[in-house]
Write a protein that holds these residues in place. Structure first.
Motif, PDB file in Angstrom:
ATOM      1  N   GLU A   3       0.784  -1.244   0.077  1.00 11.80           N
ATOM      2  CA  GLU A   3       0.187   0.098  -0.071  1.00 11.80           C
ATOM      3  C   GLU A   3       0.997   1.188   0.016  1.00 11.80           C
ATOM      4  OE1 GLU A   3      -3.737  -0.593   3.040  1.00 11.80           O
ATOM      5  OE2 GLU A   3      -2.012  -2.049   3.361  1.00 11.80           O
ATOM      6  N   ILE A   4       0.533   2.136  -0.891  1.00 11.15           N
ATOM      7  CA  ILE A   4       1.073   3.196  -0.858  1.00 11.15           C
ATOM      8  C   ILE A   4       0.398   4.418  -0.540  1.00 11.15           C
ATOM      9  CG2 ILE A   4       3.103   2.824  -2.487  1.00 11.15           C
ATOM     10  CD1 ILE A   4       1.628   4.165  -4.535  1.00 11.15           C
ATOM     11  N   HIS A   5       0.789   5.373   0.332  1.00  9.42           N
ATOM     12  CA  HIS A   5      -0.394   6.494   0.746  1.00  9.42           C
ATOM     13  C   HIS A   5       0.334   7.886   0.595  1.00  9.42           C
ATOM     14  CE1 HIS A   5      -3.519   8.215   2.985  1.00  9.42           C
ATOM     15  NE2 HIS A   5      -2.613   8.802   3.957  1.00  9.42           N
ATOM     16  N   ASN A   6      -0.220   8.725  -0.177  1.00  8.82           N
ATOM     17  CA  ASN A   6       0.075  10.203  -0.446  1.00  8.82           C
ATOM     18  C   ASN A   6       1.763  10.323  -0.524  1.00  8.82           C
ATOM     19  OD1 ASN A   6      -0.926  12.893  -0.483  1.00  8.82           O
ATOM     20  ND2 ASN A   6      -0.676  12.951   1.636  1.00  8.82           N
ATOM     21  N   ILE A   7       1.893   9.628  -1.612  1.00 10.32           N
ATOM     22  CA  ILE A   7       3.559   9.892  -1.785  1.00 10.32           C
ATOM     23  C   ILE A   7       3.890  11.149  -2.556  1.00 10.32           C
ATOM     24  CG2 ILE A   7       5.451   8.881  -2.936  1.00 10.32           C
ATOM     25  CD1 ILE A   7       4.874   7.046  -1.151  1.00 10.32           C
ATOM     26  N   HIS A   8       4.695  12.308  -2.053  1.00  6.07           N
ATOM     27  CA  HIS A   8       4.942  13.379  -2.666  1.00  6.07           C
ATOM     28  C   HIS A   8       6.532  13.334  -2.972  1.00  6.07           C
ATOM     29  CE1 HIS A   8       1.471  15.900  -2.263  1.00  6.07           C
ATOM     30  NE2 HIS A   8       1.160  15.018  -1.323  1.00  6.07           N
ATOM     31  N   LYS A   9       6.962  13.770  -3.968  1.00  7.54           N
ATOM     32  CA  LYS A   9       8.371  13.668  -4.134  1.00  7.54           C
ATOM     33  C   LYS A   9       8.956  15.047  -5.337  1.00  7.54           C
ATOM     34  CE  LYS A   9      12.654  13.198  -3.634  1.00  7.54           C
ATOM     35  NZ  LYS A   9      13.461  13.173  -2.402  1.00  7.54           N
ATOM     36  N   SER A  10       9.565  16.114  -4.782  1.00  5.07           N
ATOM     37  CA  SER A  10      10.118  16.851  -5.670  1.00  5.07           C
ATOM     38  C   SER A  10      11.520  17.175  -5.706  1.00  5.07           C
ATOM     39  CB  SER A  10       9.796  18.322  -4.972  1.00  5.07           C
ATOM     40  OG  SER A  10       8.379  18.528  -4.799  1.00  5.07           O
ATOM     41  N   LYS A  14      10.941  21.071  -8.081  1.00  2.00           N
ATOM     42  CA  LYS A  14      10.140  20.372  -9.195  1.00  2.00           C
ATOM     43  C   LYS A  14       9.462  19.410  -8.875  1.00  2.00           C
ATOM     44  CE  LYS A  14      10.641  18.771 -14.023  1.00  2.00           C
ATOM     45  NZ  LYS A  14      10.615  17.202 -13.491  1.00  2.00           N
ATOM     46  N   LYS A  15       8.071  19.544  -8.842  1.00  2.00           N
ATOM     47  CA  LYS A  15       6.970  18.389  -8.229  1.00  2.00           C
ATOM     48  C   LYS A  15       7.391  17.477  -9.227  1.00  2.00           C
ATOM     49  CE  LYS A  15       3.854  18.431  -5.012  1.00  2.00           C
ATOM     50  NZ  LYS A  15       4.372  18.768  -3.740  1.00  2.00           N
ATOM     51  N   VAL A  16       7.542  16.169  -8.714  1.00  2.00           N
ATOM     52  CA  VAL A  16       7.434  14.769  -9.682  1.00  2.00           C
ATOM     53  C   VAL A  16       6.401  13.874  -9.386  1.00  2.00           C
ATOM     54  CG1 VAL A  16       8.691  12.932 -10.514  1.00  2.00           C
ATOM     55  CG2 VAL A  16      10.187  14.983 -10.031  1.00  2.00           C
ATOM     56  N   LEU A  17       6.291  13.973  -8.121  1.00  2.00           N
ATOM     57  CA  LEU A  17       5.115  13.025  -7.578  1.00  2.00           C
ATOM     58  C   LEU A  17       4.346  13.952  -6.490  1.00  2.00           C
ATOM     59  CD1 LEU A  17       6.840   9.644  -6.658  1.00  2.00           C
ATOM     60  CD2 LEU A  17       5.258  10.282  -8.611  1.00  2.00           C
ATOM     61  N   ASP A  18       2.865  14.016  -6.867  1.00  2.00           N
ATOM     62  CA  ASP A  18       2.139  14.812  -6.303  1.00  2.00           C
ATOM     63  C   ASP A  18       0.918  14.061  -5.429  1.00  2.00           C
ATOM     64  OD1 ASP A  18       0.783  17.072  -5.667  1.00  2.00           O
ATOM     65  OD2 ASP A  18       0.391  17.843  -7.262  1.00  2.00           O
ATOM     66  N   GLY A  19       1.099  13.251  -4.577  1.00  2.00           N
ATOM     67  CA  GLY A  19       0.069  12.510  -3.678  1.00  2.00           C
ATOM     68  C   GLY A  19      -0.268  11.553  -4.329  1.00  2.00           C
ATOM     69  N   VAL A  20       0.424  10.399  -4.509  1.00  2.00           N
ATOM     70  CA  VAL A  20      -0.176   9.355  -5.195  1.00  2.00           C
ATOM     71  C   VAL A  20      -0.497   8.427  -4.130  1.00  2.00           C
ATOM     72  CG1 VAL A  20       0.420   7.260  -6.887  1.00  2.00           C
ATOM     73  CG2 VAL A  20       1.609   9.658  -7.183  1.00  2.00           C
ATOM     74  N   SER A  21      -1.442   7.660  -4.192  1.00  2.00           N
ATOM     75  CA  SER A  21      -1.722   6.682  -3.365  1.00  2.00           C
ATOM     76  C   SER A  21      -2.402   5.262  -4.062  1.00  2.00           C
ATOM     77  CB  SER A  21      -3.042   7.280  -2.275  1.00  2.00           C
ATOM     78  OG  SER A  21      -2.769   8.163  -1.665  1.00  2.00           O
ATOM     79  N   GLY A  22      -2.437   4.146  -3.348  1.00  2.00           N
ATOM     80  CA  GLY A  22      -2.799   3.019  -4.093  1.00  2.00           C
ATOM     81  C   GLY A  22      -2.512   1.708  -3.558  1.00  2.00           C
ATOM     82  N   VAL A  23      -3.131   0.693  -3.966  1.00  2.00           N
ATOM     83  CA  VAL A  23      -2.876  -0.647  -3.395  1.00  2.00           C
ATOM     84  C   VAL A  23      -2.535  -1.635  -4.633  1.00  2.00           C
ATOM     85  CG1 VAL A  23      -3.735  -2.584  -2.313  1.00  2.00           C
ATOM     86  CG2 VAL A  23      -4.684  -0.227  -1.453  1.00  2.00           C
ATOM     87  N   PHE A  24      -1.483  -2.191  -4.411  1.00  2.00           N
ATOM     88  CA  PHE A  24      -0.831  -3.301  -5.288  1.00  2.00           C
ATOM     89  C   PHE A  24      -1.147  -4.665  -4.847  1.00  2.00           C
ATOM     90  CE2 PHE A  24       1.740   0.572  -5.638  1.00  2.00           C
ATOM     91  CZ  PHE A  24       1.472   0.925  -6.950  1.00  2.00           C
ATOM     92  N   PRO A  53      10.916   9.645  -0.017  1.00  2.00           N
ATOM     93  CA  PRO A  53       9.578  10.421  -0.562  1.00  2.00           C
ATOM     94  C   PRO A  53       9.768  11.673   0.773  1.00  2.00           C
ATOM     95  CG  PRO A  53       8.707   8.630   0.364  1.00  2.00           C
ATOM     96  CD  PRO A  53      10.178   8.426   0.190  1.00  2.00           C
ATOM     97  N   ASP A  54       9.198  12.767   0.135  1.00  2.00           N
ATOM     98  CA  ASP A  54       9.109  13.953   0.736  1.00  2.00           C
ATOM     99  C   ASP A  54       7.971  13.914   2.065  1.00  2.00           C
ATOM    100  OD1 ASP A  54      11.084  14.980  -0.697  1.00  2.00           O
ATOM    101  OD2 ASP A  54       9.694  16.084  -1.963  1.00  2.00           O
ATOM    102  N   LEU A  55       7.010  13.037   1.392  1.00  2.00           N
ATOM    103  CA  LEU A  55       5.948  13.048   2.398  1.00  2.00           C
ATOM    104  C   LEU A  55       5.145  11.645   2.040  1.00  2.00           C
ATOM    105  CD1 LEU A  55       4.328  14.816   4.410  1.00  2.00           C
ATOM    106  CD2 LEU A  55       2.843  15.195   2.566  1.00  2.00           C
ATOM    107  N   GLY A  56       4.508  11.010   2.884  1.00  2.00           N
ATOM    108  CA  GLY A  56       3.809   9.842   2.462  1.00  2.00           C
ATOM    109  C   GLY A  56       4.395   8.413   2.998  1.00  2.00           C
ATOM    110  N   SER A  57       3.832   7.414   2.941  1.00  2.00           N
ATOM    111  CA  SER A  57       4.095   6.082   3.631  1.00  2.00           C
ATOM    112  C   SER A  57       3.755   4.966   2.533  1.00  2.00           C
ATOM    113  CB  SER A  57       3.603   6.036   4.913  1.00  2.00           C
ATOM    114  OG  SER A  57       2.437   5.742   4.679  1.00  2.00           O
ATOM    115  N   VAL A  58       4.751   3.935   2.880  1.00  2.00           N
ATOM    116  CA  VAL A  58       4.636   2.753   2.043  1.00  2.00           C
ATOM    117  C   VAL A  58       4.563   1.682   3.065  1.00  2.00           C
ATOM    118  CG1 VAL A  58       5.479   1.104   0.546  1.00  2.00           C
ATOM    119  CG2 VAL A  58       5.865   3.687   0.089  1.00  2.00           C
ATOM    120  N   THR A  59       3.658   0.621   2.804  1.00  2.00           N
ATOM    121  CA  THR A  59       3.651  -0.589   3.864  1.00  2.00           C
ATOM    122  C   THR A  59       3.472  -1.857   2.754  1.00  2.00           C
ATOM    123  OG1 THR A  59       1.156  -0.396   3.857  1.00  2.00           O
ATOM    124  CG2 THR A  59       2.368   0.511   5.799  1.00  2.00           C
TER     125      THR A  59
END
Ligand SMILES: Nc1ncnc2c1ncn2[C@@H]1O[C@H](COP(=O)(O)OP(=O)(O)OP(=O)(O)O)[C@@H](O)[C@H]1O
Ligand SMILES: [Mg+2]
Lengths: 272, 243
Positions: A3-10, A14-24, A53-59
């Motif tokens: 599970e990824i939750h609200n992944i941000h990365k710049s 320069k913003k590359v990932l802007d709050g990606v969430s989802g389940v694999f 990631p600047d923000l967000g989590s992975v489990t």
């Protein structure tokens, strides 16, 4: 399940990932789809922790990964097999040593068992006679395949492939796609594949996440991907003439079916 | 500058945190040691032989006073080479050879994601790649310096006798007079310290490469520059402390 939750990365503002969430999902081939430069590779690296990631989590199967203690992260990583976009073969080692490496480091197999496993994996990617070659002697597509062999050699629980079939001919590409799907289902592992190849989408897209400019725009399976009304996704899918033709044929068939239906209604005397 | 130094110390510390088992590190160290030794022995041999020869000829040239015995030439060659030239010049040469090799190799691994590939397998890549290089250098450098000592004294002998500046008898008397064994110990301590500095600084530089081939070249150059400066500073400090 990852599970990824609200992944941000710049990068440098320069913003590359802007709050990606989802389940694999486990036992499924999860596809990360998107145009070049949308941040697919960056997201994959955020998931395995190579980029923080600047923000967000992975489990991983409920275990918190991002920012967890190094031992716990290393423990999870020992269950990961990964193919990099540029293959990332160890260039001081032969093909055989490359594939054997994770077995040597992560398992307690004997030398003989390891070699059997290496040969088995190389055979599955169609490289039976390349054992003693150095990576510099291989073509781009061969490197990719050795990379896949290395990723699947230890029986991993999580498999990540960054463009496994870019640089391969259509026939080999399909073979590799099928191999990954087979392994995923056979060992019930969680597989994430980064791709922009529509063939892969149609062949093995159990679950697809479409990234657009660092955001998740759409999620679904290969069965629904043709019938969305998201313009960006449609532009992406139907950029290819074959896909457009396929859509046209489908639409024509539908129209035909409809008109036949109407005609049959007209012809049916009972309806008057 | 201070930040770089801090990062360097953190880097060294990270080599020892959750690294691989001693068996793997040991095997890797042996491989690296063979690589460093075989690749460097030729250049070390040439450099040290010529340094011995040049020292001999120049001492002879400066020795015009007839009251000073010619055996002083042998004595001077020994003192100069054992104490300073063999360890320091050898290390500076090795900074160029081994240092750029380490930084270039690690830099390439870094930009082609080979380091990432190790990390993803749950391996402490710094420890796996760098620790063996440092251990190997610390082990092999003293051996190379010992070779350099013998060859520079031999080079002096050849140059002295071939030019006729000094007879074989005088030269041997010279190199045997007033010998202080501690000088050898001091030279070997120096070589160990230099080995550590070169290998760790070059590894640090290489491991922190990002970008492309251009940056790899830059890392190599910087690795050599910083290593040489570190050697010279350490040389001075060690002389102050231990002599
Ligand atoms: N280390 C980095 N430093 C700065 N910018 C980066 C870095 N890595 C990636 N980027 C930027 O992030 C963006 C997304 O890159 P990424 O490699 O994820 O693209 P991608 O979706 O994998 O594309 P492709 O399909 O071409 O591989 C790009 O604009 C890239 O310039
Ligand atoms: Mg990519």
């Amino acid at each position: 399940m990852i599970e990824i939750h609200n992944i941000h990365k710049s990068f440098d503002g320069k913003k590359v990932l802007d709050g990606v969430s989802g389940v694999f999902e486990t036992g499924m081939t999860n596809l990360l789809l998107g145009a070049s430069g949308t941040g697919k590779s960056v997201l994959l690296k955020c998931i395995v922790g190579l980029i923080k990631p600047d923000l967000g989590s992975v489990t991983f199967d409920g275990t918190y990964f991002t920012n967890n203690k190094l031992d716990i992260r290393q423990e999870i990583r020992r269950k990961i097999g990964m193919l990099f976009q540029g293959s990332a073969l160890f260039d001081s080692m032969t093909v055989e040593q490359n594939v054997e490496f994770p077995l040597k480091m992560l398992t307690s197999m004997s030398k003989g068992e390891r070699l059997d496993r290496v040969n088995f994996c190389l055979k599955r990617v169609g490289l039976e006679n390349a054992n003693t070659k150095m990576p510099s002697e291989l073509s781009g597509g061969m490197k990719k395949r050795v990379g896949i062999a290395r990723a699947i050699a230890p029986n991993c629980t999580y498999l990540f492939c960054d463009e496994p079939n870019s640089g391969l001919d259509p026939q080999t590409a399909i073979k590799i796609d099928e191999l990954i799907k087979e392994i995923t289902e056979e060992y019930n592992i969680t597989t994430i594949i980064v791709t922009h190849d529509m063939n892969s989408v149609i062949e093995i897209g159990d679950k697809i996440m479409f990234l657009y400019q660092g955001k998740k725009l759409w999620e679904g399976s290969r069965d629904d991907i043709m019938d969305t009304d998201i313009r960006e996704l449609n532009d992406f899918i139907f950029a290819n003439r074959l896909m457009r033709d396929a859509r046209k044929v489908e639409q024509e068939e539908e129209e035909e079916a409809e008109s036949i239906e109407q005609n049959s209604k007209l012809d049916d005397p009972g309806s008057i | 500058m201070l930040q770089h130094f801090g990062n360097y110390l953190l880097f060294i510390a990270s080599l020892f945190y959750r690294g691989e088992g001693p068996k793997i590190i040991f095997n890797r160290t042996i491989d690296e040691a063979i690589l460093i030794g075989i690749n460097s022995v030729f250049i070390v041999a040439i450099v040290s032989t010529f340094i011995g020869a040049v020292t001999c000829v120049q001492t002879a040239y400066n020795l015009t006073n007839a009251l000073i015995p010619r055996s002083t030439i042998g004595f001077m060659v020994r003192e100069m080479t054992l104490l300073e030239l063999a360890p320091t010049i050898t290390s500076i040469v090795l900074a160029g050879k081994v240092g750029s090799n380490i930084a270039g190799g690690l830099g390439t691994m870094k930009i082609t994601e080979q380091v990432d590939a190790l990390e993803v397998m749950g391996i402490n890549s710094a420890s796996y790649l760098v620790l063996p290089k440092i251990l190997a250098a610390v082990f092999v450098f003293p051996l190379l310096v010992i070779i350099a000592m013998f060859l520079s004294i031999g080079g002096g002998y050849l140059a002295g006798t071939l030019t006729g500046e000094v007879t074989a008898q005088e030269y041997i008397t010279g190199i045997r007079s007033d010998f202080i064994p501690y000088n050898i110990v001091f030279a070997l301590i120096k070589s160990v310290v230099f080995a550590f500095l070169i290998s760790s600084i070059s590894s640090f530089r290489g491991y922190n490469t990002s970008g492309g081939a251009l940056e790899v070249g830059e890392s190599s150059t910087k690795a050599v520059t910083f290593s040489v400066i570190a050697i010279l500073v350490a040389d001075y400090l060690l002389a102050q402390m231990l002599l």
